[in-house]
Scaffold this motif. Structure first.
Motif, PDB file in Angstrom:
ATOM      1  N   THR A 203       0.956  -1.205   0.014  1.00 12.27           N
ATOM      2  CA  THR A 203      -0.090  -0.117   0.063  1.00 12.27           C
ATOM      3  C   THR A 203       0.868   1.196   0.135  1.00 12.27           C
ATOM      4  N   ALA A 204       2.166   1.048   0.563  1.00 12.53           N
ATOM      5  CA  ALA A 204       2.803   2.296   0.971  1.00 12.53           C
ATOM      6  C   ALA A 204       3.410   2.727  -0.455  1.00 12.53           C
ATOM      7  N   ILE A 205       3.962   1.833  -1.163  1.00  9.03           N
ATOM      8  CA  ILE A 205       5.270   2.217  -2.415  1.00  9.03           C
ATOM      9  C   ILE A 205       3.985   3.072  -3.406  1.00  9.03           C
ATOM     10  N   PRO A 206       2.827   2.539  -3.786  1.00  9.95           N
ATOM     11  CA  PRO A 206       2.000   3.388  -4.570  1.00  9.95           C
ATOM     12  C   PRO A 206       1.733   4.860  -4.302  1.00  9.95           C
ATOM     13  N   LEU A 207       1.486   4.834  -2.981  1.00  8.17           N
ATOM     14  CA  LEU A 207       1.403   6.399  -2.288  1.00  8.17           C
ATOM     15  C   LEU A 207       2.693   7.147  -2.473  1.00  8.17           C
ATOM     16  N   ILE A 208       3.795   6.446  -2.271  1.00  4.94           N
ATOM     17  CA  ILE A 208       4.827   7.321  -2.182  1.00  4.94           C
ATOM     18  C   ILE A 208       5.106   7.771  -3.651  1.00  4.94           C
ATOM     19  N   GLN A 209       4.998   6.776  -4.703  1.00  6.97           N
ATOM     20  CA  GLN A 209       5.163   6.922  -5.906  1.00  6.97           C
ATOM     21  C   GLN A 209       4.218   8.069  -6.494  1.00  6.97           C
ATOM     22  N   GLU A 210       2.811   8.268  -5.942  1.00  8.99           N
ATOM     23  CA  GLU A 210       1.945   9.291  -6.336  1.00  8.99           C
ATOM     24  C   GLU A 210       2.360  10.450  -5.725  1.00  8.99           C
ATOM     25  N   PHE A 211       2.350  10.727  -4.465  1.00 12.06           N
ATOM     26  CA  PHE A 211       2.548  12.023  -3.685  1.00 12.06           C
ATOM     27  C   PHE A 211       3.973  12.336  -3.198  1.00 12.06           C
ATOM     28  N   GLY A 212       4.842  11.246  -3.071  1.00 11.78           N
ATOM     29  CA  GLY A 212       6.047  11.606  -2.479  1.00 11.78           C
ATOM     30  C   GLY A 212       6.152  11.709  -1.068  1.00 11.78           C
ATOM     31  N   THR A 213       6.302  12.764  -0.356  1.00 12.32           N
ATOM     32  CA  THR A 213       6.197  12.815   1.119  1.00 12.32           C
ATOM     33  C   THR A 213       4.913  12.651   1.632  1.00 12.32           C
ATOM     34  N   ILE A 214       5.086  12.244   2.931  1.00 13.27           N
ATOM     35  CA  ILE A 214       3.718  11.997   3.845  1.00 13.27           C
ATOM     36  C   ILE A 214       3.018  13.409   4.033  1.00 13.27           C
ATOM     37  N   GLU A 215       3.836  14.337   3.820  1.00 17.09           N
ATOM     38  CA  GLU A 215       3.375  15.738   4.231  1.00 17.09           C
ATOM     39  C   GLU A 215       2.349  16.025   2.945  1.00 17.09           C
ATOM     40  N   ASN A 216       2.848  15.447   2.046  1.00 19.46           N
ATOM     41  CA  ASN A 216       1.803  15.639   0.583  1.00 19.46           C
ATOM     42  C   ASN A 216       1.151  14.553   0.408  1.00 19.46           C
ATOM     43  N   ILE A 217       1.030  13.712   1.188  1.00 17.26           N
ATOM     44  CA  ILE A 217       0.164  12.316   1.195  1.00 17.26           C
ATOM     45  C   ILE A 217      -1.201  13.024   1.961  1.00 17.26           C
ATOM     46  N   TYR A 218      -0.848  13.703   3.260  1.00 15.97           N
ATOM     47  CA  TYR A 218      -2.149  14.013   4.070  1.00 15.97           C
ATOM     48  C   TYR A 218      -2.820  15.273   3.479  1.00 15.97           C
ATOM     49  N   LYS A 219      -1.777  16.230   2.540  1.00 15.41           N
ATOM     50  CA  LYS A 219      -2.731  17.331   2.059  1.00 15.41           C
ATOM     51  C   LYS A 219      -3.541  16.873   0.977  1.00 15.41           C
ATOM     52  N   ASN A 220      -3.369  15.529   0.532  1.00 11.70           N
ATOM     53  CA  ASN A 220      -4.025  15.164  -0.764  1.00 11.70           C
ATOM     54  C   ASN A 220      -4.818  13.721  -0.536  1.00 11.70           C
ATOM     55  N   LEU A 221      -5.398  13.584   0.960  1.00 13.92           N
ATOM     56  CA  LEU A 221      -6.117  12.732   1.286  1.00 13.92           C
ATOM     57  C   LEU A 221      -7.390  12.290   0.467  1.00 13.92           C
ATOM     58  N   ASP A 222      -8.176  13.443  -0.148  1.00 11.77           N
ATOM     59  CA  ASP A 222      -9.506  13.230  -0.535  1.00 11.77           C
ATOM     60  C   ASP A 222      -8.995  12.670  -2.083  1.00 11.77           C
ATOM     61  N   LYS A 223      -7.835  12.419  -2.604  1.00 10.69           N
ATOM     62  CA  LYS A 223      -7.617  11.800  -3.830  1.00 10.69           C
ATOM     63  C   LYS A 223      -7.325  10.546  -3.689  1.00 10.69           C
ATOM     64  N   ILE A 224      -7.040   9.894  -2.449  1.00 12.74           N
ATOM     65  CA  ILE A 224      -6.861   8.403  -2.256  1.00 12.74           C
ATOM     66  C   ILE A 224      -8.109   7.638  -2.492  1.00 12.74           C
ATOM     67  N   GLN A 225      -8.272   6.939  -3.510  1.00 17.82           N
ATOM     68  CA  GLN A 225      -9.550   6.381  -3.839  1.00 17.82           C
ATOM     69  C   GLN A 225      -9.962   5.221  -2.858  1.00 17.82           C
ATOM     70  N   LYS A 226      -9.057   4.442  -2.326  1.00 15.06           N
ATOM     71  CA  LYS A 226      -9.182   3.417  -1.489  1.00 15.06           C
ATOM     72  C   LYS A 226      -9.756   3.905  -0.149  1.00 15.06           C
ATOM     73  N   GLU A 227     -11.082   3.707   0.315  1.00 17.13           N
ATOM     74  CA  GLU A 227     -11.746   4.204   1.590  1.00 17.13           C
ATOM     75  C   GLU A 227     -10.921   3.927   2.678  1.00 17.13           C
ATOM     76  N   SER A 228     -10.773   2.436   2.775  1.00 21.96           N
ATOM     77  CA  SER A 228      -9.903   1.761   4.053  1.00 21.96           C
ATOM     78  C   SER A 228      -8.629   2.316   4.181  1.00 21.96           C
ATOM     79  N   VAL A 229      -7.771   2.658   3.188  1.00 26.08           N
ATOM     80  CA  VAL A 229      -6.488   3.114   3.375  1.00 26.08           C
ATOM     81  C   VAL A 229      -6.686   4.560   3.867  1.00 26.08           C
ATOM     82  N   ARG A 230      -7.592   5.248   3.112  1.00 28.90           N
ATOM     83  CA  ARG A 230      -7.782   6.758   3.673  1.00 28.90           C
ATOM     84  C   ARG A 230      -8.226   6.944   5.150  1.00 28.90           C
TER      85      ARG A 230
END
Length: 923
Positions: A203-230
């Motif tokens: 799960t982590a690798i695709p998130l990193i590939q798409e968003f890079g840092t965790i700061e950016n992941i959390y800025k874009n939570l609404d763009k994460i399609q899988k509800e369970s991951v969000r």
């Protein structure tokens, strides 16, 4: 202009990595000093020095004090056990070596080696140095840049893998700078960094590939399609950012680096020589001298006779002759006929005797004097090798001329791993007689847990490093390249092997006598070589149609289990995926979590066994796994192992595979067919006689380990039950549960049986609880009652542990030993494991000795009678024969008598004989 290279080493991490790499077979000097960590550390260090030739080099250590990370997160590294006690003196040795190498040591209270190394390489980078950080830890990937690379140990002791930007991208799928963000998501169980619960690498690798840092992941939570991951990210935001902070290597540690102090310079050779001699690192010392370009030949007298020196074999006073024509071969044969003892070795292009071609045979008649006969294969090989003008004598000519030598019973034969070489010669119509000594097996008898290959033995007992096979055919050790090797080079290599084997024979023969282990070697292991080689040659027939039908049945069964598992889970998922199974069991079904792993809670067999009864799905998953394993390991693969020349499968028996003395088998492994299950039994149905004139005969020791225990402990109640021929499990149940034998229920007998066999392995209340599915209190009551009933059994267990603590080893009734180097350890887990071994070894090891003695006696009897019946398999306490119908009635009582009388006990030994159209029916 050459760029300057700076190397810095994560000392503790390398030392720990080495320690656990050798944990199953720890290295020690002859005086008992532990050396695993030191050996691994030095080997890796020398590899780096040899490959990279640094201009500057330093080492970093962790300090004992807690760091700023502990202040930030109390649980940081909280689950780490204390340092193993036998590692503490090894760290002192490593420090001595570093000091003698004149390498500066960097350590600072409150900071870890990671931070010190991070600071050092970043400062070196500013000075335009190329940098290598040597560490097994992946955390360091975050430091990688154009000038900074990470070097990690590989699987082999002297293998290293270099990680740059591209290597990390290829392996992990993201750039090195995102390593801290990756760890922030998945956590790090080794450091107790929590990460985001429920998110693993997939799960982590695709998130990193798409968003890079965790700061950016959390800025874009609404763009994460899988509800369970969000949801997981939302619920664990605090842990994610905490984990990133804990995983980040600090590169501004307040420590002074003077790179001039780290200049690579010649070390204190005299001090290093002294340390390496004490540690018995003879070959490593030679390598060190070569790396530093020290051309002196440095010699040191060791124990008045053994010499270590940095020089190659060809400078030794040896005489290795290449037998390149028929005249020289005739002269050699005449010489060999006058010899009382010879060592021989074969060079082949493969490992399977039925398929290989022989490239040469080496023979040694006395230490430092050996001969090599290069051979040209027959049939389709002749043209190929004749065209290449390869020096050699046709194998048919060599075989005919050597046959009289190898079949001469007055000449003793010696080998290293003789079973293979004897098999090679058998396929050239040479039947070796009077096989006398095997250096590999002698090493195994002296200490089953040491390494037994020729190179290791040469270094340990002769302080000598032979030519490596990889020098001839490459690091991949592809034996098919043997015919490409220059004949003189091959001659030096093979003749040296025979010579070294001769010298080892003299040393190991003395050692066997000194330790009073000759009986185990000369009565059991050496004579067994011929027996096993013939069994391997004979092989056993299997019915491919029966296996194919069973495979189809298993497929249907797997489908049924799969559908039922999906129903109970409420969704379809990949049952073979650890991650998906974790989500179903521990998140969706909320079952009890057990042992934690790097990817979540464990779903291995032991963990699932502990969950039996919590949910119906557990039983189905265990059944599914069993069926899947039977299908992949046996029904789908056994037919592929049928030899096209013989129509049978030929397993390989390994005499040195188990420390207890038991045989193991591989290609295929026939020791692991689960006979207790109905499905396992079905596989045995496919093992059939060679033709309609034969049947399968099975001879199986009855409850042999319990009988051995009764004989050793001399418990009157237990011995009496065996003497009366009672059902031992029913008798035990009657006594433990205080009922009449006729009132023993099936459940009582089952529990008694588990206790009887569990006792042999030092089982405790927790283990019995797991096996029987009862409370731990009830399990303890059963064990306590057992020991009150069979008082001398408990005495035997206590005395076995005391004996091992005093002597340092456990031994069988025949004198076979297994050394228990950690029996007095202060580490409770390590100590208790060895205490269980101390109890089990005398029993299981004696059973192994007994069946081996029986095999030797039966083999001799079959040879004497020149029977058509052949012994073809040994599986633990059972022998399997391809029995000619006309001989069965005569042989049944003979086999039974020889098995029961192989090694008499104080209670009756019973062997059950069965005959059938297949292995299952015979058993």
């Amino acid at each position: 202009m050459k760029k300057k290279l700076f190397v810095i080493i994560d000392t503790m991490a390398l030392a720990y990595k080495a320690y656990f790499a050798f944990i199953s077979r720890p290295l020690r000097t002859q005086k008992g000093e532990p050396t695993s960590s030191v050996y691994g550390f030095v080997t890796q260090l020398l590899k780096v020095l040899e490959d990279h030739k640094p201009d500057y080099i330093a080492v970093a250590f962790d300090s004992k004090e807690k760091t700023f990370r502990h202040e930030k997160y109390e649980a940081y590294k909280s689950s780490r056990e204390e340092m193993p006690e036998d590692m503490i003196p090894q760290l002192e040795r490593i420090k001595q070596i570093i000091s003698a190498l004149k390498m500066p040591v960097y350590i600072l209270p409150g900071f870890e080696a990671d931070d010190i190394i991070g600071t050092a390489v970043k400062k070196a980078e500013i000075l335009s140095f190329e940098c290598l950080a040597i560490t097994p830890d992946k955390d360091y990937f975050q430091l990688i840049s154009d000038k900074i690379k990470i070097v990690r140990p590989g699987k082999a002791t002297d293998e290293v893998i270099i990680y740059d930007k591209q290597k990390v991208l290829d392996e992990l799928g993201f750039e090195p700078k995102y390593m801290v963000d990756y760890l922030a998501l998945v956590g790090d169980s080794s450091d107790d960094i929590p990460g985001v619960a429920g998110i693993g690498p997939k799960t982590a690798i695709p998130l990193i590939q798409e968003f890079g840092t965790i700061e950016n992941i959390y800025k874009n939570l609404d763009k994460i399609q899988k509800e369970s991951v969000r949801k997981k990210l939302e619920a664990n935001k605090e842990n994610a950012f905490l984990s990133k902070e804990l995983a980040t290597i600090h590169t501004e540690v307040p420590i002074e680096f003077n790179f001039e102090d780290a200049k690579f310079e010649k070390p204190d050779f005299e001090k290093l020589r002294e340390i390496f001699v004490e540690l018995e690192f003879k070959s490593l010392y030679s390598k060190l001298l070569n790396i530093y370009g020290n051309s002196e030949v440095i010699k040191t007298k060791i124990e008045d006779e053994e010499i270590i020196e940095s020089k190659s074999f060809n400078k030794e006073n040896v005489e290795y002759k290449l037998i390149s024509n028929s005249k020289k071969l005739d002269d050699l044969v005449n010489l060999l006929k006058k010899s009382e003892l010879i060592v021989f070795d074969t060079e082949t292009d493969g490992l399977k005797p039925f398929e290989i071609k022989v490239a040469g045979i080496s023979i040694c008649t006395e230490p430092k004097k050996a001969y090599f006969i290069p051979t040209i294969p027959d049939s389709d090989g002749v043209g190929l090798f004749a065209q290449s003008n390869r020096i050699g004598i046709p194998i048919n000519e060599v075989s005919k001329k050597l046959k009289s030598v190898f079949e001469d019973k007055s000449i003793r034969k010696i080998c290293q791993n003789g079973k293979y070489d004897i098999a090679v010669l058998r396929h050239q119509n040479i039947f070796v007689k009077n096989f006398y000594f095997d250096t590999m097996l002698a090493s195994y008898v002296i200490d089953p847990d040491q390494k037994h290959n020729l190179d290791e033995l040469a270094q340990k007992y002769l302080n000598y490093k032979p030519i490596a096979l990889s020098d001839l055919i490459g690091d991949k050790k592809d034996p098919s390249k043997i015919f490409d090797v220059d004949v003189q080079t091959l001659s030096n290599y093979s003749a040296e092997d025979a010579d070294i084997t001769f010298r080892l024979f003299e040393k190991l023969d003395e050692e066997l006598k000194r330790q009073k282990l000759e009986k185990v070697a000369y009565d059991i292991e050496f004579p067994l070589v011929h027996v096993l080689e013939e069994m391997e040659y004979e092989g056993i027939r299997i019915d491919p149609d029966a296996l194919q039908q069973l495979s189809k049945d298993l497929e249907v069964l797997m489908d049924n289990y799969t559908q039922r598992i999906f129903q109970l889970a409420g969704t379809n998922f990949n049952i073979n995926s650890t991650k998906q199974l974790q989500e179903i069991l521990f998140e969706k079904l909320k079952l009890s979590t057990g042992r934690k792993t790097k990817t979540g809670f464990s779903t291995d067999a032991r963990s699932l066994e502990n969950l039996r009864g919590e949910h119906e799905i557990i039983e189905l998953i265990l059944n599914y796994r069993q069926v899947a394993k039977l299908k992949s390991t046996y029904t789908d693969s056994l037919t592929n192992l049928i030899n096209p020349k013989t129509g049978r499968i030929h397993t390989s028996f390994n005499q040195t595979g188990a420390s207890t003395g038991r045989l193991s088998s591989n290609d295929p492994n026939l020791q692991n067919i689960p006979i207790r299950t109905d499905l396992g039994k079905e596989i045995r149905k496919a093992f059939v006689p060679r033709d309609k004139n034969y049947l399968i005969l099975s001879a199986d020791y009855s409850q042999i380990e319990l009988r051995i225990m009764a004989s050793i402990c001399e418990d009157e109640t237990l011995m009496e039950a065996f003497k009366k021929g009672e059902d031992i499990h029913r008798s035990t149940a009657a006594l433990v549960f205080n009922v009449k034998p006729e009132d023993v229920t099936a459940d009582m007998r089952r529990k008694a049986k588990e206790v009887n066999f569990g006792i042999l392995y030092g089982i405790g209340p927790f283990g019995l609880k797991t096996r029987l599915g009862i409370s731990q209190t009830h399990a303890k009551e059963i064990i306590d009652t057992y020991f009150k009933t069979f008082k001398k059994v408990k005495d035997f267990m206590d005395n076995s542990i005391l004996f091992a603590k005093e002597k340092g080893y456990a031994e069988t009734l025949y004198g076979r030993r297994r050394y228990l180097k950690n029996i007095n350890s202060s580490n409770r887990v390590v100590r208790q494991f060895e205490e269980r071994v101390a109890i089990n070894m005398p029993i299981q090891g004696t059973a192994a000795d007994m069946i081996k003695l029986a095999m030797i006696k039966i083999h001799k009897e079959l040879e004497k009678r020149k029977t058509k019946t052949k012994m073809v398999l040994q599986v633990h306490d059972e022998l399997v024969f391809d029995a000619h119908k006309s001989e069965i009635e005569d042989l049944k009582p003979v086999i039974k008598k020889l098995m029961e009388g192989a090694f008499p006990l104080k209670v009756p030994v019973v062997a059950d004989i069965g005959v059938g159209e297949n292995w299952l029916d015979a058993h």
